[in-house]
Write a protein that holds these residues in place. Sequence first.
Motif, PDB file in Angstrom:
ATOM      1  N   LEU A  84     -10.353 -14.979 -14.173  1.00  0.00           N
ATOM      2  CA  LEU A  84      -9.931 -15.719 -12.913  1.00  0.00           C
ATOM      3  C   LEU A  84      -8.239 -15.565 -12.713  1.00  0.00           C
ATOM      4  CD1 LEU A  84     -10.532 -16.873 -10.027  1.00  0.00           C
ATOM      5  CD2 LEU A  84     -11.022 -19.017 -11.455  1.00  0.00           C
ATOM      6  N   ILE A  85      -7.634 -15.494 -11.642  1.00  0.00           N
ATOM      7  CA  ILE A  85      -6.400 -15.828 -11.646  1.00  0.00           C
ATOM      8  C   ILE A  85      -6.320 -17.129 -10.367  1.00  0.00           C
ATOM      9  CG2 ILE A  85      -4.056 -15.363 -10.502  1.00  0.00           C
ATOM     10  CD1 ILE A  85      -4.531 -12.563 -11.817  1.00  0.00           C
ATOM     11  N   VAL A 108      -8.687 -13.401  -7.278  1.00  0.00           N
ATOM     12  CA  VAL A 108      -7.505 -14.150  -7.199  1.00  0.00           C
ATOM     13  C   VAL A 108      -7.937 -15.253  -6.393  1.00  0.00           C
ATOM     14  CG1 VAL A 108      -5.061 -14.394  -6.873  1.00  0.00           C
ATOM     15  CG2 VAL A 108      -6.005 -12.408  -7.919  1.00  0.00           C
ATOM     16  N   TRP A 109      -7.432 -16.627  -6.541  1.00  0.00           N
ATOM     17  CA  TRP A 109      -7.857 -17.771  -5.572  1.00  0.00           C
ATOM     18  C   TRP A 109      -6.318 -18.504  -5.658  1.00  0.00           C
ATOM     19  CZ3 TRP A 109     -12.287 -20.855  -8.272  1.00  0.00           C
ATOM     20  CH2 TRP A 109     -13.591 -20.092  -8.083  1.00  0.00           C
ATOM     21  N   LEU A 114      -9.467 -23.318  -4.890  1.00  0.00           N
ATOM     22  CA  LEU A 114      -9.692 -24.051  -6.231  1.00  0.00           C
ATOM     23  C   LEU A 114     -10.215 -25.547  -5.552  1.00  0.00           C
ATOM     24  CD1 LEU A 114     -10.252 -24.353  -9.035  1.00  0.00           C
ATOM     25  CD2 LEU A 114      -8.021 -24.896  -9.212  1.00  0.00           C
ATOM     26  N   ALA A 115      -9.231 -26.080  -4.719  1.00  0.00           N
ATOM     27  CA  ALA A 115      -9.517 -27.480  -4.246  1.00  0.00           C
ATOM     28  C   ALA A 115     -10.660 -27.494  -3.228  1.00  0.00           C
ATOM     29  CB  ALA A 115      -8.287 -27.997  -3.373  1.00  0.00           C
ATOM     30  N   HIS A 186      -4.255 -16.981   2.924  1.00  0.00           N
ATOM     31  CA  HIS A 186      -4.347 -15.723   2.480  1.00  0.00           C
ATOM     32  C   HIS A 186      -5.118 -15.705   0.904  1.00  0.00           C
ATOM     33  CE1 HIS A 186      -3.335 -11.374   1.331  1.00  0.00           C
ATOM     34  NE2 HIS A 186      -3.318 -11.924   0.104  1.00  0.00           N
ATOM     35  N   TRP A 187      -4.747 -16.745   0.375  1.00  0.00           N
ATOM     36  CA  TRP A 187      -5.607 -16.795  -1.183  1.00  0.00           C
ATOM     37  C   TRP A 187      -6.876 -17.900  -0.979  1.00  0.00           C
ATOM     38  CZ3 TRP A 187      -4.093 -13.067  -3.836  1.00  0.00           C
ATOM     39  CH2 TRP A 187      -2.969 -12.558  -3.769  1.00  0.00           C
ATOM     40  N   ALA A 188      -7.545 -18.144   0.078  1.00  0.00           N
ATOM     41  CA  ALA A 188      -8.467 -19.120   0.332  1.00  0.00           C
ATOM     42  C   ALA A 188      -9.559 -18.541   1.039  1.00  0.00           C
ATOM     43  CB  ALA A 188      -7.777 -20.363   1.042  1.00  0.00           C
ATOM     44  N   PRO A 189     -10.109 -17.501   0.403  1.00  0.00           N
ATOM     45  CA  PRO A 189     -11.250 -16.797   1.220  1.00  0.00           C
ATOM     46  C   PRO A 189     -12.551 -17.646   1.653  1.00  0.00           C
ATOM     47  CG  PRO A 189     -11.374 -16.247  -1.091  1.00  0.00           C
ATOM     48  CD  PRO A 189      -9.967 -17.062  -0.958  1.00  0.00           C
ATOM     49  N   SER A 190     -13.001 -18.710   0.670  1.00  0.00           N
ATOM     50  CA  SER A 190     -14.313 -19.484   1.207  1.00  0.00           C
ATOM     51  C   SER A 190     -13.784 -20.644   1.911  1.00  0.00           C
ATOM     52  CB  SER A 190     -15.048 -19.825  -0.202  1.00  0.00           C
ATOM     53  OG  SER A 190     -14.304 -20.589  -0.962  1.00  0.00           O
ATOM     54  N   LEU A 191     -12.609 -21.227   2.147  1.00  0.00           N
ATOM     55  CA  LEU A 191     -12.502 -22.276   3.036  1.00  0.00           C
ATOM     56  C   LEU A 191     -13.109 -22.379   4.314  1.00  0.00           C
ATOM     57  CD1 LEU A 191     -10.519 -24.822   3.545  1.00  0.00           C
ATOM     58  CD2 LEU A 191      -8.816 -23.266   4.581  1.00  0.00           C
ATOM     59  N   ARG A 192     -13.814 -23.348   4.547  1.00  0.00           N
ATOM     60  CA  ARG A 192     -14.613 -23.727   5.769  1.00  0.00           C
ATOM     61  C   ARG A 192     -14.228 -25.104   6.288  1.00  0.00           C
ATOM     62  NH1 ARG A 192     -14.606 -19.000   4.811  1.00  0.00           N
ATOM     63  NH2 ARG A 192     -16.309 -17.554   5.000  1.00  0.00           N
TER      64      ARG A 192
END
Length: 480
Positions: A84-85, A108-109, A114-115, A186-192
């Motif tokens: 994981l990056i 890549v996250w 991550l938060a 861009h690097w936060a695909p699961s943020l809701r």
Amino acid sequence: MGSGQVTSSVPSGTSEFQGKHVTVAGLGISGLPAAKALHARGAIVTAVNDGDDARAREQAAELEALGITVRLGDGATLPEGTELIVTAPGWQPGKPLFRAAEQAGVPVWGDVELAWRLRGPDAAPWLAVTGTNGKTTTVQMLASILKAAGLRTAAVGNIGVSVLDAVLGDEQYDVLAVELSSYQLHWAPSLRAYSGAVLNLAPDHLDWHGSMDAYAADKGRIYEGNKIACVYNVADPRTEDLVREADVEEGCRAVGFTLQAPAVSQLGVVDGILVDRAFVENRQKNAQELAEVSDVDPPAPHNIANALAAAALARSFGVPAQAVRDGLRAFKPDAHRIAHVADVDGVAYVDDSKATNTHAAEASLAAYEPIVWIAGGLAKGAEFDELVANSAKRLRGVVLIGADRALIREALARHAPEVPVVDLDRTDTGAMLQAVTEAKRLARPGDTVLLAPACASMDMFTNYNQRGDAFAAAVRELGA
């Protein structure tokens, strides 16, 4: 209205990261807490960084003392065994490290991703803000409104406070006001987010994203999975288009903000009053007064728009109308954002050094008339024709400074040939005093001398703060 709770005494997500080889790309505000959080959860962490300067070495020593491997001066090679990056938001997607990760099937996250994944089950919901301009001011206004409602909150994210620190800290929050850049999204695909807002869209960071469509798409990620409201700018149809394209929870509504009288499901302005027709009973017929335009500091049009966006997000969380008014009255803007410095001989001097792109400068210029405009700096690939054409009628005169001032001068020649222009070919410490002196010569009583450079500052100054400070110092010297 639930109470979110976040604690760091017992790391959550331990099983997910235990023994996992994670590469943290980039140190700084986001990389340091990410590396520490992953290490605390049992991950085998390697931190890589392009630079090898004194600050990077200091941060590296801090991580190495914990047993974390750090590799300075080489951010291009994928460490062996990486699963994981977690990247700093500013690292471009086309970097060799990420191409190698893609070939190896390594996800890549960003630190925001991550938060989000490390939040506890009872974590505070996020009210999230993005846009080309106005993000920080809107998030600070939002936090002020939430505090006025008695809620435990903080302004975090791209504002300079790591969202990871906020999520994993000991402080307990009811809700977080989160500023998110296009890089972070861009690097936060699961943020809701609970509710999200896109304030505006104008060409910016296109070298990073590759195109305007890609930039807009990353901004639009803020709407994905919204629960209550997707807040958009009625004056910028592209923001509403992003709402239409978003996959949201059932029952989530599109809520617009406008400087005009609001339609149903909008917040707007009527006779100098900020009005809500979105979060009221029987919104077909009813509206709720929230605050007066004079409660917004400063009451420039683009700042009133910021206040309406903040109010919409707060109202989506159930905040009462009085808290909107009280929060806006309590809010004080950061320095160098359309800040009135002084009046000298009947002329107002205003510092908007933070207007580092054409979109921000146009919003600033729209707030005053007539104007002697101080502009210029590093253009970062910007074009100035639209800005000058839209603002020409407001200009008494222009003073140009900085490396790329010729681009603005050429646009002025095309679209405002009758406006007098002073072109200063100097970059020494006295240049700003001469610029302000020339602006004073051009100005008449009742005018505004406006520093709204439409450019970055690094050709002449350390940052926009130093540029604004130089302007303010020059104005004070002029007044003396």
